[in-house]
Design a protein around this motif. Structure first.
Motif, PDB file in Angstrom:
ATOM      1  N   ILE A  14       0.896  -1.171   0.000  1.00 14.09           N
ATOM      2  CA  ILE A  14       0.000   0.000   0.000  1.00 14.09           C
ATOM      3  C   ILE A  14       0.928   1.214   0.000  1.00 14.09           C
ATOM      4  N   TYR A  15       0.664   2.134  -0.912  1.00 13.96           N
ATOM      5  CA  TYR A  15       1.621   3.206  -1.171  1.00 13.96           C
ATOM      6  C   TYR A  15       1.416   4.383  -0.224  1.00 13.96           C
ATOM      7  N   HIS A  22       4.328   7.247  -9.303  1.00 14.81           N
ATOM      8  CA  HIS A  22       5.313   7.277 -10.387  1.00 14.81           C
ATOM      9  C   HIS A  22       5.541   5.879 -10.948  1.00 14.81           C
ATOM     10  N   TRP A 297      13.850   0.762 -10.455  1.00 19.53           N
ATOM     11  CA  TRP A 297      13.980   1.474 -11.731  1.00 19.53           C
ATOM     12  C   TRP A 297      14.789   2.749 -11.573  1.00 19.53           C
ATOM     13  N   ILE A 304      15.904   7.742  -9.466  1.00 20.84           N
ATOM     14  CA  ILE A 304      14.722   8.583  -9.643  1.00 20.84           C
ATOM     15  C   ILE A 304      14.437   9.325  -8.340  1.00 20.84           C
TER      16      ILE A 304
END
Ligand code: ME8
Length: 515
Positions: A14-15, A22, A297, A304
């Motif tokens: 869960i973010y 993103h 990523w 990032i």
């Protein structure tokens, strides 16, 4: 009995709502979406969960910075993660927010159970805490940088915290955690992550502080309202809240718990493979079946970050390259589990060579020949040649080969396998040259085109989880009915005489804009 054989429960992390969605968030949820869609097509009753993690010091601070109430702030950002799911065509069955009443009930029930079992005690914490990771660090894990700032192992600033706190007796669970990993070598995937966790545990576990008193934005500890629960105990519990805990008799709980797969990024491996199973074992609840921690990523080789201003927006990717193209690229470019780099050039190569040329042309060539030469109807097949049968064998084996890869989250290997069949089919078309047969052996041309239509159908069927929209277009072009698109229909074959619509291109080429 808990899980019946045909149920499948998969979760994303869960973010945190302190950030806008993103590429990293889109990536984890995409991998889960492909698993969920594959399992549904394979006859499983699937529960696919995602959501937002809304408590903690970091979120409280972000709301304060904006000068708004944390609840108003979290409502807004949580909605942006719901929107992402729609934009990326995720098929989640539920979206949980940790600010929901059902989640407070689950957290407090779990807390009381841990307390009852003597797994939680009151003490006081003094040590390092990183707000960005919402994690406690030991003296050994922190270092002082040149500017005198103390930093945790991930380079994040830490602060000294001293406050009364409840503790969970994590130190007592090391051997039982090792036994859990031992009992199932695939409990933590990939293997390298498993080794990392094992050596961390062998270094010794300390009791874990599970409550905070210096801020309020969290689930209150039952019967002690000076404390709120540590955000990770709160957050991890979402996985059982969503299927009905604390009602262990509820159908959804009995059916879906324990989860089949928690998909996470490598940054939150420890929380999912150490804390979470320890909390569950201590509460005498079943542990999840697998945690897969994928890689990280970067953008054109760079980390990032908001401060570098190079955050990749999934919306921009979809707008620039297309939805299914983005979905395909993310899971094809990098072996799942490894770190990956986003580069525009790599994206364009994949889009043009793999999709437009290899797969798109393959489908287009056969279908337009049918339109032109067979009155737009699937032709009759004559006797099959050895070449026909060889291609059929390559394509027939796809479903079980892809199933085996996805069973261990081999997303890119599964795509490589599918493209081996795409390439076999392109070689077949070149060698059989149906455009030449049109003049020399019309019946043989019909057989070749017939064989190809079933190859297209099977390629589209097995690719549905990755590219739902484009494969639906291919299946429409083949007049395959909606209800004949599950893996049960794999061996159905094609029916001569079926009328096909006029073919249209499915995978556009990317053309570089003049700058
Ligand atoms: O950690 N590359 O939330 P979070 C790949 N709330 N994946 C990435 C990524 C990147 N550059 N950046 C983020 C939390 N992710 C907690 C989780 S779960 C009970 C609580 C993905 O918003 C990856 O899945 O910081 C990572 O684990 C997750 O986003 C972290 O999301």
């Amino acid at each position: 009995m808990s899980n019946d054989a045909k149920s499948y429960y998969i979760t994303t992390p869960i973010y945190y709502v302190n950030d806008i969605p993103h590429i990293g968030h889109a990536y984890t949820s995409l991998a889960c979406d492909v698993m969920a869609r594959f399992k549904r097509l394979d006859g499983y009753d699937v529960h696919f969960l995602t959501g937002t993690d809304e408590h903690g010091q970091k979120v409280e601070a972000s709301a304060e910075k904006k000068g708004i109430d944390p609840k108003v702030f979290t409502d807004e950002v949580s909605q942006s993660f719901r929107d992402l799911a729609v934009a990326m065509n995720f098929s989640n069955d539920d979206f949980i927010r940790t600010t929901e009443q059902r989640h407070y009930d689950a957290c407090q029930a779990l807390w009381e159970r841990l307390l009852e079992k003597g797994e939680i005690y009151l003490g006081s914490y003094s040590g390092w805490y990183a707000v960005r990771d919402e994690a406690f660090y030991t003296e050994k894990e922190v270092t002082k940088d040149e500017d005198g700032v103390m930093r945790g192992p991930m380079g994040v600033e830490v602060a000294w915290v001293e406050e009364p706190s409840y503790f969970f007796k994590l130190s007592a669970w090391g051997d039982r955690l090792l036994a859990l990993y031992d009992a199932d070598p695939d409990f933590i995937l990939p293997k390298s992550r498993r080794n990392e966790v094992i050596s961390f545990i062998k270094g010794g576990l300390m009791d874990l502080s599970v409550s905070r008193t210096t801020f309020n934005w969290g689930v209150p500890v039952p019967n002690d309202d000076k404390h709120i629960m540590y955000v990770w105990l709160d957050a991890l519990t979402n996985y059982i809240t969503a299927v009905g805990y604390p009602d262990e008799e509820k159908d959804s709980y009995k059916k879906f718990w324990p989860a089949d797969l928690h998909m996470v990024g490598k940054d939150i491996l420890r929380f999912h493979t150490i804390y979470w199973p320890a909390f569950l074992m201590a509460a005498d609840l079943p542990t999840p079946k697998r945690v897969f921690a994928h890689g990280w990523w970067t953008n054109e080789g760079q980390k990032i970050s908001k401060s570098l201003g190079n955050v990749i927006s999934p919306y921009d990717l979809v707008e620039r390259y297309g939805l299914d193209q983005t979905r395909y690229f993310l899971l094809r470019e990098v072996p799942f589990g490894n770190d990956g780099d986003f580069a525009h050039e790599a994206m364009v190569t994949r889009m043009n060579s793999d999709l437009a040329n290899a797969l798109g042309n393959l489908v287009q060539r056969g279908l337009s020949m049918i339109t032109k030469n067979c009155e737009g109807k699937i032709p009759e097949s004559g006797e099959l040649s050895a070449e026909d049968e060889k291609l059929q064998a390559s394509v027939d084996a796809l479903l079980s080969d892809v199933r085996s890869e996805l069973d261990v989250q081999g997303f890119s290997r599964a795509l490589e396998r599918i493209w081996r069949s795409v390439s076999d089919a392109n070689i077949y078309v070149d060698e059989q040259a149906p455009w030449a047969l049109r003049k020399t052996d019309f019946k043989r041309m019909e057989t070749v085109l017939f064989v190809l239509t079933d190859v297209y159908r099977k390629l589209a069927l097995v690719l549905q989880p990755y590219m739902p929209e484009s494969t639906a277009k291919i299946l429409d072009l083949l007049s395959v009915a909606e209800e004949q698109r599950s893996f049960d229909n794999w061996s159905d074959g094609m029916k001569a005489g079926t009328e096909l619509p006029k073919p249209a291109g499915v995978f556009p080429r990317y053309v570089e804009q003049d700058s």
